[in-house]
Design an enzyme around this catalytic site. Structure first.
Site, short mmCIF file in Angstrom:
data_model
loop_
_atom_site.label_atom_id
_atom_site.label_comp_id
_atom_site.label_asym_id
_atom_site.label_seq_id
_atom_site.Cartn_x
_atom_site.Cartn_y
_atom_site.Cartn_z
N TYR A 268 -48.16 6.92 52.70
CA TYR A 268 -47.46 8.10 52.14
C TYR A 268 -46.08 7.71 51.65
CZ TYR A 268 -44.71 8.30 56.44
OH TYR A 268 -43.87 8.00 57.47
N MET B 291 -32.14 0.61 14.24
CA MET B 291 -32.11 -0.68 13.55
C MET B 291 -32.23 -0.48 12.05
SD MET B 291 -33.96 -3.04 16.28
CE MET B 291 -35.42 -2.12 16.04
N THR C 222 -35.67 2.37 52.67
CA THR C 222 -35.32 1.45 51.59
C THR C 222 -33.87 1.56 51.15
OG1 THR C 222 -36.34 3.05 50.11
CG2 THR C 222 -37.63 1.10 50.68
N GLU D 38 -35.86 -1.33 58.06
CA GLU D 38 -34.72 -1.23 57.16
C GLU D 38 -33.75 -2.39 57.31
OE1 GLU D 38 -32.54 2.36 58.04
OE2 GLU D 38 -33.11 2.28 60.14
N LYS E 26 -44.37 0.05 14.57
CA LYS E 26 -44.55 0.42 13.17
C LYS E 26 -45.60 -0.48 12.52
CE LYS E 26 -40.66 1.58 11.25
NZ LYS E 26 -39.30 1.17 10.83
N HIS F 126 -32.09 13.29 13.33
CA HIS F 126 -31.67 12.29 14.32
C HIS F 126 -31.34 12.93 15.67
CE1 HIS F 126 -28.62 9.64 16.26
NE2 HIS F 126 -29.48 8.71 15.90
P1 ADP Z 1 -37.00 4.04 10.56
O1 ADP Z 1 -37.57 3.14 11.58
O2 ADP Z 1 -35.55 4.29 10.74
O3 ADP Z 1 -37.82 5.28 10.39
P2 ADP Z 1 -38.29 2.98 8.26
O4 ADP Z 1 -38.57 1.53 8.23
O5 ADP Z 1 -39.44 3.83 8.61
O6 ADP Z 1 -37.06 3.26 9.20
O7 ADP Z 1 -37.78 3.33 6.81
C1 ADP Z 1 -36.82 4.27 6.47
C2 ADP Z 1 -37.35 5.22 5.40
O8 ADP Z 1 -37.78 4.52 4.26
C3 ADP Z 1 -38.53 6.00 5.88
O9 ADP Z 1 -38.43 7.33 5.45
C4 ADP Z 1 -39.69 5.33 5.22
O10 ADP Z 1 -40.76 6.19 5.04
C5 ADP Z 1 -39.10 4.85 3.91
N1 ADP Z 1 -39.79 3.65 3.44
C6 ADP Z 1 -39.95 2.51 4.11
N2 ADP Z 1 -40.70 1.64 3.41
C7 ADP Z 1 -40.99 2.24 2.24
C8 ADP Z 1 -41.75 1.84 1.09
N3 ADP Z 1 -42.35 0.66 1.02
N4 ADP Z 1 -41.85 2.71 0.08
C9 ADP Z 1 -41.23 3.92 0.16
N5 ADP Z 1 -40.52 4.35 1.21
C10 ADP Z 1 -40.40 3.53 2.24
MG MG Z 2 -39.56 5.45 9.92
MG MG Z 3 -33.99 2.97 9.90
#
Ligand code: ADP
Ligand code: MG
Ligand code: MG
Length: 877
Positions: free
Chosen positions: A849, A102, A764, A742, A22, A449
């Site tokens: 192979y 998380m 193996t 083997e 991310k 999800h």
């Molecule tokens: P996940 O990894 O579960 O997708 P995120 O960290 O992306 O979790 O965040 C959860 C939600 O919150 C997402 O929809 C994200 O776009 C939104 N979000 C996160 N940070 C911000 C922010 N600074 N402003 C507005 N929305 C946010």
């Molecule tokens: Mg997200």
């Molecule tokens: Mg999340």
């Protein structure tokens, strides 16, 4: 000094190890000039340090403070400032995406003062400010303070009644904030922390800690994500989709993750924040409708999606928010997709000139190909369709309906196939999703999800089947027309069409399998598979052979692209009616009697081999002389004892029992088998070699290779070799003579063994068993799950070749064998020959192979091609 914090302007997409996916992609988008709210990333290094030491590393707090300072200057507001607050989100983000696993906390910086400042910022919008505040307490309470989220949910539901959350007014939301604070106090004995910096500090640590939450550990094991990576933490200036109807939040794919087709794929929710879209609290609208609501933002979004596709040269998924008509990008990554889409997208991108065909081969995996070879429902079968949902993850799944994760796990442990049915899934359902054959939900779209996780696991999923009334508490669902399905009733779900059927629907081969069987490629997917497989074949260095014992298997192996047989076992040729002859062989008390039994077996063996040579049509056939201990071909000792103890037992039964007792071994796997048997029973191997030679003479072009199993010392091989060579010379048939490697001693003395072997084939399965000292038939059920839980290994060494131990022995044998005999032919014939990661190892170590079961041949061909293109010695994910 170590640097633990990176501004978004400092990172880029290649820093995923350090910044997580991310963070790295937020930085990449920032540098592309896309509208990303400013922020910074705390590295995975800091997380690893914290998890190991229990405290954050020295200097981290200082560095975070400096970056926060800079962020505040840039925004012209201070975090939580009473009259004009800056708010931030604190977001987890690991190297590999772990959807929903998380924690993330939004709206950090709100308290009883700054909530008024926030309202003022939004032109006196109190409702919005209190809505943001209640969300903060709710998320913070659940994820940072560890309070049961249902307590907040129930309070919210009670207030809402039949209304939607957007119907609550400012006063009601303010009241809800008080209720939530009460819950926090009651559950923790403390007040909700109002100091903005303290809120942020606690949230950062909660994100670190979430790396080791049970569900995250379970997910990593399932996806084979290493446990030591840790997560990064992103601190991002908040933008708000919950200010009113000119605001909102959404998710989208740059193309259909189910088929790869280009178009508009996404969901949007007006007047909502972050998680609302995926959590399914209100029904989302299709992204196309945003055009009508806010055309300017919509056009900008489509432009950005195109920019991202061209930049990443791949399908991307994105999260965005619109705050009062202004578009903000909150996340992107190369998106998960179904196996079918992976093949289609790869070839589409080639046609668009974005990637080369070489790259296309590296964009798909053997595991994905394996998924496409799964069966699907029989189109002609009688089916009782009861509803239709979205085709979220393909395949055909049949099983008993269950309505909660625990029950799914329970029943599957009892050997039942189950379909997990939920209104929507959440991360707590993970264990049940893993246990189930398929997943069915009544709410949520392709980005929900259930859909995302199922696609990641390659599990069949139908989602958003809104016609179904699912009651998890009563353990049943109702479909249109009053059909009721209760726990235990069998249903069938089609993840490719989205259809749901009552009862069991029969399944048939996939179109991809039909193509491998010789059908012309017709639809887009099969054409894509054809193109990619042809290219993989043209670049791979490794040959691919089959483990095949019967003419049928041999023929299928040829159709699937096998270039010969790497392992033809001969033991089944001693079963059935022929057991009688084996019994005679064992009971023979004179040379004549033994020879007579062997003479009777020889023509039968010859006929077996003739058929296989015909099926292999001039390709090499490596025949392994008999391997298992003889007692496996004799009657069971208990049955025989019973028979002998009662009347009616014959003289032969009594003799047989004595023989079985004599042959009984404590550790048959380490006993009288393989070459040892050949040396102890005179004439046995000679009979087999003669049968091979006679068969080869009869089939023009036959190319037999004779393989001696279980050799540990060159002396064993020499004596068998001498006898075999003589027979071959007498019959005038040419055949290579080689050995399995083997037994660890064979690997360690490969230089000597190569004197007597023209080829090595690494067995193996036994090599793993003997290197680890694991009894293959016992350990997997006895304690492997413990070992996996405890992280002693991430995957069974019987499934994926253990590079460090078993792999080291193979390396030694390859090097030393070739030093003796430079043209030594090298292959592998254990189960690992069809395992993607192991195929890469075989390429790297320089084998000629791999040999695997016929159905795995396409997978091995593809992975061998990928190995040649990536030269990777590391992971193949
Ligand atoms: P996940 O990894 O579960 O997708 P995120 O960290 O992306 O979790 O965040 C959860 C939600 O919150 C997402 O929809 C994200 O776009 C939104 N979000 C996160 N940070 C911000 C922010 N600074 N402003 C507005 N929305 C946010
Ligand atoms: Mg997200
Ligand atoms: Mg999340």
């Amino acid at each position: 000094m170590a640097k633990y914090v990176y501004d978004f302007t400092e990172g880029n997409r290649n820093l995923k190890d350090l910044l997580g996916g991310k963070g790295a992609n937020l930085a990449e988008m920032t540098n592309l000039g896309l509208p990303v709210p400013p922020g910074f990333t705390i590295t995975t290094d800091a997380c690893r340090h914290y998890l190991a030491a229990g405290v954050v590393p020295d200097g981290l707090e200082q560095e975070v403070a400096e970056h926060l300072d800079a962020l505040e200057k840039q925004m012209g507001r201070r975090l939580g400032q009473a009259d004009d607050p800056l708010l931030v989100s604190v977001r987890s983000g690991a190297k590999f995406s772990m959807p929903g696993m998380m924690e993330t906390v939004l709206n950090i910086g709100l308290n009883d003062e700054s909530v008024h400042g926030l309202a003022k910022q939004a032109g006196g919008n109190d409702r919005f400010a209190w809505d943001s505040y209640r969300r903060l307490i709710q998320m913070f309470g659940k994820t940072v303070l560890g309070i049961d989220g249902d307590l907040f949910e129930h309070a919210l539901d009670a207030l809402k009644g039949k209304r939607q959350d957007t119907d609550l007014d400012a006063g009601e939301l303010q009241g809800l904030v008080e209720t939530f604070k009460g819950i926090v106090h009651e559950q923790t004995g403390k007040d909700f922390p109002t100091d903005p910096r303290e809120q942020m500090r606690l949230a950062v640590m909660a994100v670190f800690d979430s790396w080791n939450a049970p569900r995250a550990i379970l997910y990593r094991r399932q996806e084979r994500i290493p446990a030591e990576l840790g997560t990064a933490v992103n601190i991002v200036a908040m933008v708000f989709g919950n200010v009113g109807n000119d605001s909102g939040t959404g998710v989208a794919f740059t193309r259909d993750p189910g088929t790869g087709r280009q178009g508009i794929y996404g969901d949007y929710l007006q007047n909502a924040q972050g998680e609302d879209v995926v959590a399914g609290i209100r029904n989302t609208i299709p992204l196309e409708e945003l055009e009508r609501i806010d055309k300017r933002s919509y056009d900008e979004l489509l432009g950005i999606m195109e920019t991202l596709e061209n930049h990443y040269r791949d399908l991307c998924d994105i999260e965005f928010t619109i705050e009062r008509g202004k578009l903000w990008m909150l996340q992107t990554r190369v998106g998960k997709r179904t196996a079918a889409a992976a093949f289609c997208i790869a070839t589409q991108l080639v046609d668009q000139g974005l990637i080369t065909i070489d790259e296309a081969v590296t964009r798909v995996t053997g595991d994905q190909l394996a998924q496409l070879m799964f069966p699907r429902f029989d189109g002609g079968a009688d089916k009782k369709k009861i509803a239709k949902g979205m085709n979220a993850s393909p395949g055909a799944a049949v099983g008993k309906a269950v309505f909660c994760s625990e029950r799914a796990v329970e029943l599957s442990e009892q050997g039942e196939d189950v379909i997990l049915v939920r209104r929507e899934t959440n991360p707590d359902d993970l264990a049940g999703m893993i246990a189930a054959k398929g997943i069915l939900t009544s709410r949520g779209g392709k980005t929900s999800h259930a859909a995302v996780v199922a696609r990641g696991m390659g599990k069949t999923c139908v989602c958003g089947a809104e016609e179904l009334e699912v009651s998890t508490s009563e353990g049943r669902f109702t479909a249109p027309g009053g059909v009721v399905v209760s726990e235990g009733d069998v249903i069938s779900i089609d993840g490719t069409s989205g259809e749901i059927y009552l009862g069991e629907v029969p399944v048939v081969d996939s179109a991809v399998v039909e193509y491998f069987e010789g059908a012309e490629p017709e639809d887009e997917l099969v054409k894509a598979v054809d193109r990619i497989m042809s290219h993989a074949d043209s670049v791979r260095r490794l040959g691919v052979r089959a483990n095949a014992d019967t003419p049928d298997d041999a023929a299928r192996a040829r159709r699937f692209g096998g270039q010969g047989i790497g392992l033809c076992r001969t033991e089944h040729m001693f079963l059935g009616e022929r057991r009688q002859l084996v019994e005679d062989l064992v009971l023979a008390s004179t040379d004549e009697a033994r020879q007579a039994a062997l003479d009777a077996l020889e023509p039968l063996q010859k006929a077996d081999f003739t058929e296989i040579f015909r099926a292999m049509d001039g390709n090499s056939v490596t025949i392994r002389l008999i391997d298992p201990p003889l007692h496996e071909f004799l009657p069971d000792i208990v049955d025989l004892s019973v028979k002998v103890a009662t009347d009616g037992a014959t003289d032969k039964d009594r003799k047989l029992l004595a023989a079985v007792k004599r042959l009984h071994e404590q550790n048959p796997m380490l006993g009288l088998r393989g070459v040892r048997l050949g040396l102890v029973i005179p004439g046995l191997f000679a009979m087999q070699v003669r049968a091979i030679a006679q068969a080869a003479k009869e089939v023009p072009g036959a190319r037999p290779e004779i393989m001696i199993p279980l050799v540990a010392a060159v002396q064993e091989l020499e004596s068998v070799r001498e006898e075999a060579a003589k027979i071959l010379a007498e019959t005038g048939v040419e055949a290579l003579i080689g050995t399995m490697i083997e037994v660890p001693r064979a690997a360690l003395t490969a230089a000597q063994i190569a004197e007597a072997a023209e080829f090595f084939s690494f067995g193996t399965n036994d090599l793993t068993q003997m290197t680890w000292g694991f009894s293959r038939d016992d350990v997997e059920s006895a304690f492997f799950s413990r070992y996996l839980d405890q992280g002693i290994f991430g995957v069974s060494p019987f499934e994926t070749l253990d590079r460090e131990g078993v792999g080291r022995l193979i390396r030694i044998a390859v090097e030393e064998g070739r030093s003796t005999r430079p043209d030594l032919h090298l292959g592998i014939c254990g189960e690992h020959g069809g395992d993607p990661d192991s195929v890469h190892f075989c390429h790297d170590v320089g084998l000629d192979y791999v040999s695997c079961s016929p159905f795995r041949i396409p997978i091995a061909r593809l992975e061998a091609g990928r190995a040649a293109l990536t030269y990777s010695d590391s992971d193949t994910r």
